[in-house]
Write an enzyme that holds these catalytic residues in place. Structure first.
Site, PDB file in Angstrom:
ATOM      1  N   HIS A 350       0.854  -1.188   0.000  1.00 20.25           N
ATOM      2  CA  HIS A 350       0.000   0.000   0.000  1.00 20.25           C
ATOM      3  C   HIS A 350       0.891   1.239   0.000  1.00 20.25           C
ATOM      4  O   HIS A 350       1.760   1.405   0.856  1.00 20.25           O
ATOM      5  CB  HIS A 350      -0.908   0.005   1.223  1.00 20.25           C
ATOM      6  CG  HIS A 350      -1.852   1.154   1.240  1.00 20.25           C
ATOM      7  ND1 HIS A 350      -3.081   1.129   0.604  1.00 20.25           N
ATOM      8  CD2 HIS A 350      -1.750   2.393   1.793  1.00 20.25           C
ATOM      9  CE1 HIS A 350      -3.685   2.278   0.777  1.00 20.25           C
ATOM     10  NE2 HIS A 350      -2.906   3.066   1.491  1.00 20.25           N
ATOM     11  N   ALA A 351       0.670   2.118  -0.983  1.00 25.46           N
ATOM     12  CA  ALA A 351       1.545   3.276  -1.151  1.00 25.46           C
ATOM     13  C   ALA A 351       1.496   4.187   0.066  1.00 25.46           C
ATOM     14  O   ALA A 351       0.426   4.471   0.606  1.00 25.46           O
ATOM     15  CB  ALA A 351       1.137   4.055  -2.402  1.00 25.46           C
ATOM     16  N   HIS A 384       2.729  14.503   0.058  1.00 20.26           N
ATOM     17  CA  HIS A 384       3.092  14.312   1.464  1.00 20.26           C
ATOM     18  C   HIS A 384       4.563  14.676   1.696  1.00 20.26           C
ATOM     19  O   HIS A 384       4.912  15.366   2.655  1.00 20.26           O
ATOM     20  CB  HIS A 384       2.881  12.859   1.887  1.00 20.26           C
ATOM     21  CG  HIS A 384       1.462  12.412   1.934  1.00 20.26           C
ATOM     22  ND1 HIS A 384       0.535  12.980   2.768  1.00 20.26           N
ATOM     23  CD2 HIS A 384       0.815  11.428   1.261  1.00 20.26           C
ATOM     24  CE1 HIS A 384      -0.629  12.353   2.608  1.00 20.26           C
ATOM     25  NE2 HIS A 384      -0.479  11.423   1.693  1.00 20.26           N
ATOM     26  N   GLU A 408      -3.529  14.814   2.723  1.00 24.39           N
ATOM     27  CA  GLU A 408      -3.931  13.948   1.618  1.00 24.39           C
ATOM     28  C   GLU A 408      -4.257  14.729   0.343  1.00 24.39           C
ATOM     29  O   GLU A 408      -4.176  14.190  -0.756  1.00 24.39           O
ATOM     30  CB  GLU A 408      -5.146  13.119   2.031  1.00 24.39           C
ATOM     31  CG  GLU A 408      -4.913  12.192   3.212  1.00 24.39           C
ATOM     32  CD  GLU A 408      -3.826  11.157   2.954  1.00 24.39           C
ATOM     33  OE1 GLU A 408      -3.593  10.807   1.785  1.00 24.39           O
ATOM     34  OE2 GLU A 408      -3.210  10.704   3.941  1.00 24.39           O
ATOM     35  N   HIS A 508      -6.983   0.264   5.542  1.00 16.24           N
ATOM     36  CA  HIS A 508      -7.049   1.287   6.588  1.00 16.24           C
ATOM     37  C   HIS A 508      -7.755   0.811   7.854  1.00 16.24           C
ATOM     38  O   HIS A 508      -7.602   1.433   8.905  1.00 16.24           O
ATOM     39  CB  HIS A 508      -7.732   2.534   6.027  1.00 16.24           C
ATOM     40  CG  HIS A 508      -7.010   3.120   4.859  1.00 16.24           C
ATOM     41  ND1 HIS A 508      -7.056   2.562   3.606  1.00 16.24           N
ATOM     42  CD2 HIS A 508      -6.175   4.191   4.763  1.00 16.24           C
ATOM     43  CE1 HIS A 508      -6.311   3.264   2.777  1.00 16.24           C
ATOM     44  NE2 HIS A 508      -5.764   4.252   3.446  1.00 16.24           N
TER      45      HIS A 508
END
Length: 619
Positions: A350-351, A384, A408, A508
């Site tokens: 997951h990036a 980010h 984000e 998540h």
């Protein structure tokens, strides 16, 4: 990212002996300042160690690294909890605004609050680490169980491979098998997740919050109730656009798949939307493309035909930020990042973007396959990275986004400038599509941006209901699908039961990463983008703007980034956009030509859907 708040703002490990004599006399403002100064100094040391442990745990998944990161996280949480309790002695003082804000952010810093009891705290961190590791190790083996091998010659797939299959496969039966195979990864997590919620809630209550969800919602410079209401206000602004897109997409899927897509209740089977979680639909553009639309370029195909490496794709992203005046990435970024899935070990693909030392050791962890989604993801994650670099001169407690939705939104606001004109400038396409291609381009983007909105909203709504006790473990899956029906209008492709734990199949949830930030980011990015377009002097349809090469746009962006979390987020929003609240009008303006077109296409078509009596049933 998911440990950044817990590490960078939560490690304030001030020994109780630093301020001798405070128990014997009333605390003063000077005492409070000394407390915070010493705390922030020690924050850096333990924070770096915690980030390193987490980096290794996600790029070398083993039993040992799982234990090490759990231990590091436990130390962080323990010291933070002690400091929050110790810092309460200063709450009654009339503190300077900056110092008062630091104490507030300290109190709100833990996304995983833990009980003061050492044994329970250790249990919480171990459960959390095991949930994340289970997701990272999860695999679907056709003919065998998820998470394991069906034999010596079995071919098993991790989630990044399955994502690619969901994007490309057009056989509804095979898609349903892939969907169900991956979702088995969640079932073993259910009991542990229930215990996780119980322990986290206990910690939140000790900090003075009703539950963990209330703590999370308190982190937006407003009350938890006001924040929930504000999300619904924003959803009301964009819901009409979503329903038009849903109705159009549903009709095209029925044309393609017939009975496999046609439901009397008007919902769409979740496995037919090109994404494991039906959260973004851009991968099915070929199915829903307007008839007689101009030929569209396939960016992923272009990248692959030119044999662009993962590093070169990342360099395109860096090039955009440099073009608007932001800095060159540090050399260590290229040496220490993970750009592809290693062949010799399990990793979390997951990036994510990482700020290891709060200065220049920034890293990207991603598994690039050379798709158009990868190209956009790189821009998102570099947003980010550039945020980290911009606020590195702030005190540790202010080294964060104005709120997590800001963090984000930055890269996505840049990605909105990935227009045909930009792609031609960097040599990835030779000709800019004609003006009549605008609608297809807008539709392709709406399939990701607009389709995501209800999913971005319901993830945390489910968790807030779990944390509050409104939803019990016996009803986890039912509540999950009730919310997916209500907001998304999607239904499971195969029957589900409470033995399943479909929330666990979404990164998540086991990673305990708050998700409302992504919904906010979907709105914020258009506000930021419109503001940068104005700064660049652009006039014209908003969807055609690219700020590539605009130094004025970059200056406006970097000035806001450098503020970090030093001010309430409405102040940062106003500095960037001139507006002091979230507003989806920029998103609606961007997609207005598409909305007008969708309404024409949907004439005579019923928009919306009917929620079912049993959301766990496929039919």
């Amino acid at each position: 990212m998911r440990l950044q708040r817990a590490i960078l703002t939560a490690i304030l490990t001030l020994p109780l002996t630093v301020l001798p004599g405070l128990a014997q006399k009333a605390p003063t403002v000077a005492d409070a300042q000394a407390f915070m100064t010493n705390a922030e100094a020690e924050l850096l040391k333990l924070g770096i160690m915690g980030q390193r442990a987490e980096w290794v745990a996600e790029t070398y998944i083993t039993g040992d690294t799982e234990i090490l990161t759990a231990a590091a996280n436990e130390r962080i949480i323990a010291r933070t909890t002690e400091l929050v309790n110790e810092g309460r002695k200063f709450e009654a003082l009339a503190l300077p605004p900056d110092l008062k804000r630091k104490f507030l952010l300290l109190k709100l810093s833990l996304t995983m609050p833990a009980p003061n009891n050492a044994k329970l705290r250790e249990e919480l961190t171990q459960v959390s680490s095991s949930l994340g590791a289970d997701y990272g190790k999860g695999k679907y083996c056709p003919g065998g169980p998820a998470g394991g091998s069906s034999g010596a010659n079995a071919k098993c797939f991790g989630i990044d491979d399955l994502d690619e299959q969901m994007a490309k496969v057009r056989d509804p039966r095979q898609l349903a098998e892939i969907w169900a195979g991956w979702h088995k990864v969640g079932a073993p997590m259910k009991d542990r997740y229930a215990r996780f919620a119980e322990l986290s809630n206990a910690g939140a209550k000790e900090l003075g919050f009703a539950d963990t969800g209330a703590l999370w919602r308190s982190n937006y410079d407003m009350t938890p109730e006001a924040f929930s209401a504000d999300l619904e206000r924003l959803w009301a602004q964009v819901e009409p656009l979503y329903k038009e897109l849903h109705a159009y997409t549903r009709r095209q899927l029925v044309k393609k798949y017939g009975a496999a897509a046609d439901r009397k209740d008007g919902m769409i089977p979740a496995h037919l939307l090109g994404n494991m979680w039906a959260q973004e639909w851009g991968n099915i553009y070929d199915i829903v493309a307007p008839p007689a639309a101009p030929a569209m370029y396939d960016l992923g195909q272009i990248l692959q035909s030119r044999k662009k490496t993962a590093k070169e794709i990342v360099q395109y992203g860096e090039g955009f930020f440099k073009s608007i005046g932001l800095q060159t990435l540090p050399g260590t970024f290229w040496d220490r990042s993970q750009f592809t899935r290693p062949a010799d070990r399990d990793v979390v693909c997951h990036a994510s973007a990482w700020d290891i030392d709060t200065q220049d050791d920034v890293r990207l962890k991603v598994c690039v396959h050379g798709t158009s989604d990868d190209f956009i993801t790189v821009h998102h994650e570099l947003g980010h990275i550039y945020y980290y670099l911009a606020y590195k001169k702030q005190p540790p407690l202010f080294q964060n986004g104005a709120n997590d939705g800001f963090h984000e939104a930055i890269g996505d606001s840049i990605a909105l400038s990935i227009t045909p004109e930009y792609l031609k400038k960097i040599g990835l396409i030779e000709q800019i599509p004609p003006a009549q291609a605008d609608l297809p381009l807008l539709l392709r983007k709406a399939l990701d941006k607009i389709a995501f909105l209800p999913f971005g909203l319901m993830i945390d709504k489910w968790r807030w209901e779990v944390f509050s006790g409104q939803v019990k473990p016996a009803g986890y899956n039912k509540a999950w699908w009730e919310l997916r029906e209500k907001y998304q209008g999607v239904a499971p492709p195969v029957d589900r039961t409470e033995a399943d734990f479909d929330p666990g199949a979404k990164y998540h949830i086991p990673a305990n990463t708050p998700y409302a930030r992504y919904f906010l980011a979907a709105v914020y990015q258009f506000q930021f983008y419109r503001a940068m377009c104005r700064a660049a002097g652009y006039s014209g349809p908003l969807n055609r703007c690219s700020v590539f090469g605009s130094k004025p746009a970059g200056q406006k962006l970097e000035a806001m980034l450098a503020m970090g979390q030093s001010k309430p987020w409405p102040d940062a929003m106003k500095a960037m956009t001139g507006e002091d609240r979230a507003d989806a009008s920029a998103m609606v303006e961007y997609f207005q030509p598409l909305l007008d077109w969708l309404k024409q296409q949907n004439k005579g078509e019923k928009t919306g859907w009917t929620v079912s009596a049993d959301p766990l049933k496929a039919r």
